[in-house]
Design an enzyme around this catalytic site. Structure first.
Site, short mmCIF file in Angstrom:
data_model
loop_
_atom_site.label_atom_id
_atom_site.label_comp_id
_atom_site.label_asym_id
_atom_site.label_seq_id
_atom_site.Cartn_x
_atom_site.Cartn_y
_atom_site.Cartn_z
N ALA A 45 77.86 18.20 -52.80
CA ALA A 45 76.75 17.26 -52.69
C ALA A 45 77.10 16.15 -51.70
O ALA A 45 78.21 16.04 -51.20
CB ALA A 45 76.43 16.66 -54.05
N GLU B 58 78.44 25.95 -57.27
CA GLU B 58 77.39 26.05 -58.28
C GLU B 58 76.20 26.86 -57.75
O GLU B 58 75.59 27.63 -58.50
CB GLU B 58 76.95 24.66 -58.72
CG GLU B 58 78.00 23.97 -59.57
CD GLU B 58 77.64 22.54 -59.93
OE1 GLU B 58 77.59 22.23 -61.12
OE2 GLU B 58 77.41 21.74 -59.00
#
Length: 280
Positions: free
Chosen positions: A62, A110
């Site tokens: 992120a 993820e």
């Protein structure tokens, strides 16, 4: 410049992450991925999907600089949106293959965990390093890793934040195939195309039975399997496959019946996350 590029190759679509330098997920990339996945979910022309970050890396997580500037409420909203988008990737009705080069870390791993099959480069590094920042994964890492690897191995990766090389990832089941770095996309596409030649309704039913059955008790999973098993017998591909077996033996059928009518999916198009920041 778009952060998600859609590349069609017959009945297979490559969703390429294009958010340099590290393909870090910011709000715009998350929105573009969500829009692409929602279109794919309703498509009758796409039979398999490949997730790919490019020749150099898959995705390194992120946008940490943006996250560091957020308060708890902003973080909760941002995380909810990203978690929802990744869940939509995992729930795509057609097979999804991840082609992993370079790094697949944090949110990048993820996302790869949402795929049904993962091809990794020999020099790839995978991991959930969030604990090293004093935080934890929030977009499926704790749940999908535990279901894939078992609780002990998942906790080891999550609690140490260590990076796993491709050969170890293959040994523990984190990836399914390891190839030279310059062959990752071809290998992922090859597997996706092989699946795309199969019976679409049966593949969709198998994915649903495995994914939803794994989260239920055995009796509930068996009931779901029974219902799906009965349903696929009404498809054109089932008629083709059964007739081919009786006339020519196993493995000779050529499928190509119409893809399942997936109808209109009830998507939540509301974005609660408008946070933008510079990519770390």
């Amino acid at each position: 410049m778009p952060r998600i590029r859609w590349e069609a190759d017959g009945p297979v679509v490559v969703l390429r992450l294009t958010n340099p330098p590290m393909n870090a997920f910011d709000s715009e990339q998350r929105r573009e991925l969500a829009a692409a996945v929602r279109e794919l979910a309703d498509s009758r022309d796409v039979w398999a999907v490949v997730l790919y970050g490019g020749e150099r890396l898959f995705a390194a997580g992120a946008d940490i600089q943006a996250l560091a500037a957020m308060g708890p409420e902003e973080i909760r909203s941002w995380n909810r949106a990203l978690q929802r988008t990744f869940d939509e990737v995992a729930r795509l009705p057609m097979p999804v293959v991840a082609g992993i080069t370079g790094y697949a870390l944090g949110g990048g791993l993820e996302l790869a965990l949402c795929a049904d099959y993962r091809v990794a480069a020999r020099d790839a590094l995978l991991g959930q390093p969030e604990v090293q920042l004093g935080i934890m994964p929030g977009s499926g890492g704790t749940q999908r890793l535990a279901r894939l690897l078992g609780p002990a191995r998942a906790k080891n990766l999550l609690m140490t934040g260590r990076r796993v090389g491709a050969e170890e990832a293959l040994r523990i089941g984190l990836v399914d195939e390891v190839v030279p770095a310059d062959e990752v996309l071809a290998a992922a596409l090859g597997y996706a195309k092989r699946l795309a030649e199969g019976p679409a309704a049966a593949l969709e039913a198998i994915k649903e039975a495995v994914d939803h059955g794994a989260d239920a008790g055995v009796s509930t999973g068996l009931a779901l399997e029974r219902s799906l098993f009965t349903g696929v017998f009404g498809t054109a591909d089932a008629a083709t496959g059964l007739r081919s077996f009786l006339e020519h033996g196993p493995g000779k059928a050529t499928f190509g019946g119409p893809a399942p009518d997936r109808g209109e999916t009830d998507h939540d198009d509301t974005d609660h996350d408008d946070t933008e920041g510079r990519r770390a």
